[in-house]
Design an enzyme around this catalytic site. Sequence first.
Site, PDB file in Angstrom:
ATOM      1  N   TYR A 143       3.287   1.185  -4.178  1.00 34.49           N
ATOM      2  CA  TYR A 143       3.556  -0.050  -4.932  1.00 34.49           C
ATOM      3  C   TYR A 143       5.024  -0.450  -4.862  1.00 34.49           C
ATOM      4  CZ  TYR A 143      -0.869  -0.833  -7.375  1.00 34.49           C
ATOM      5  OH  TYR A 143      -2.156  -1.140  -7.699  1.00 34.49           O
ATOM      6  N   ASP A 225     -11.441  10.949  -2.406  1.00 34.36           N
ATOM      7  CA  ASP A 225     -12.781  10.434  -2.076  1.00 34.36           C
ATOM      8  C   ASP A 225     -13.840  11.181  -2.892  1.00 34.36           C
ATOM      9  OD1 ASP A 225     -12.059  12.681  -0.584  1.00 34.36           O
ATOM     10  OD2 ASP A 225     -13.035  12.024   1.263  1.00 34.36           O
ATOM     11  N   ASP A 249      -4.862   3.299  -9.701  1.00 32.70           N
ATOM     12  CA  ASP A 249      -5.295   1.908  -9.875  1.00 32.70           C
ATOM     13  C   ASP A 249      -6.793   1.809  -9.603  1.00 32.70           C
ATOM     14  OD1 ASP A 249      -5.115  -0.933 -10.104  1.00 32.70           O
ATOM     15  OD2 ASP A 249      -5.126  -1.060  -7.920  1.00 32.70           O
TER      16      ASP A 249
HETATM   17  C1  IPM Z   1      -3.508  -2.784 -12.997  1.00 36.49           C
HETATM   18  C2  IPM Z   1      -3.545  -4.023 -12.140  1.00 36.49           C
HETATM   19  C3  IPM Z   1      -2.172  -4.198 -11.482  1.00 36.49           C
HETATM   20  C4  IPM Z   1      -1.928  -2.966 -10.641  1.00 36.49           C
HETATM   21  C5  IPM Z   1      -2.039  -5.467 -10.625  1.00 36.49           C
HETATM   22  C6  IPM Z   1      -2.374  -6.712 -11.403  1.00 36.49           C
HETATM   23  C7  IPM Z   1      -0.658  -5.573 -10.013  1.00 36.49           C
HETATM   24  O1  IPM Z   1      -4.578  -3.940 -11.205  1.00 36.49           O
HETATM   25  O2  IPM Z   1      -2.692  -2.740 -13.953  1.00 36.49           O
HETATM   26  O3  IPM Z   1      -4.264  -1.865 -12.729  1.00 36.49           O
HETATM   27  O4  IPM Z   1      -2.393  -2.881  -9.502  1.00 36.49           O
HETATM   28  O5  IPM Z   1      -1.246  -2.062 -11.123  1.00 36.49           O
HETATM   29 MG    MG Z   2      -5.811  -2.243 -11.446  1.00 37.52          MG
END
Ligand code: IPM
Ligand code: MG
Length: 359
Positions: A143, A225, A249
Amino acid sequence: MTFKIALIRGDGIGPEVVGEAVKVMETIGKRFGHQFEFVDILMGGCAIDAVGTSYPDGTAEKCKACDAVLLGAVGGPKWGHATQPEKRPETALLSIRKDLGLYANLRPAALRPALSQACPLKKETADRGIDLMIVRELTGGIYFGKRERYQTEDRGEEASDRMAYSELEIERIGRRAFELARLRRGKLASVDKANVLETSRLWRQVMHRLAEEYSDVAYEDVLVDNAAMQLVRDPGQFDVVVTENMFGDILSDEASMITGSIGLLPSASIGDQAPGLYEPIHGSAPDIAGQDKANPIATILSVAMMFRYSFQLAAEADAIEQAVDAVLNEGWRTADIAGPGEPAIGTIQMGELIRSKLK
Ligand code: IPM
Ligand code: MG
């Protein structure tokens, strides 16, 4: 005690659900003798419309002047197509996580007894119960790595996203997870892809070092997985699950689904210093915004997490969770959790019912 709380109401249903959560805090304040001071902060799509950027200058500083942050939701299709970062609501989310040092994202996924029929898994699986906590690393990995796009000579355009993790980043999230496991059922699963990725091999090495130190916690490694599969096969086996940013995520969305309603699940993002940030895990649901249809429970339970983790107000947090369960046990449902043919109530009435249990 007086607590200062930053409110990022945000977009879509954000303002409605935060509105109900604020009223719950006021009720708690009266009952337990606390004062809450609220500071409104503009961030997300509404900030793009008002001032041209999703993360206006000074946002982090305003939050840092508070004891905790409550966020409704940001984003929506209206702002989905912009390419410049400051015109994207997600940029604000990633920036605030980084700027407030919120490296630990706690996402509980529990099947509430009154809603076990909402679980999409087999009845035997639901009957075994689901009560897990995903601890997602939130300020590192792919990220936040370097992103690039460039022309190649013979393969057209190419893009890359770098994924890096340091021992420091892995150790601090690992410690949080082991500490949490001690407070829960004493089990920790660390999810990685160590059969392929070097970042995962370092992750696993650090986790194993910690597992020796926290020898009272039952520790296991699970490949990502396999973790995705186990979550639908037998989620009852998990207590605390710790994982890196992108795996977290994905797995946290999967975990939310198996509990039957994303409208019920809160989250906490914390670092080493205040303020922590608390938010429902659902999005801004623009299709139902402004119609008194949204479920405020996830945001109200986020307040319970705030009380527990930022303010050490366990009795107040318990009171909120019990009030929510009491209302659900009486059969009250918002549209997202109403079964076929079951009547649904609105956002405001759900908030009122929960507050009536808190008086
Ligand atoms: C989350 C969301 C965010 C992320 C997005 C909106 C950037 O999916 O908080 O899980 O990927 O962290
Ligand atoms: Mg998310």
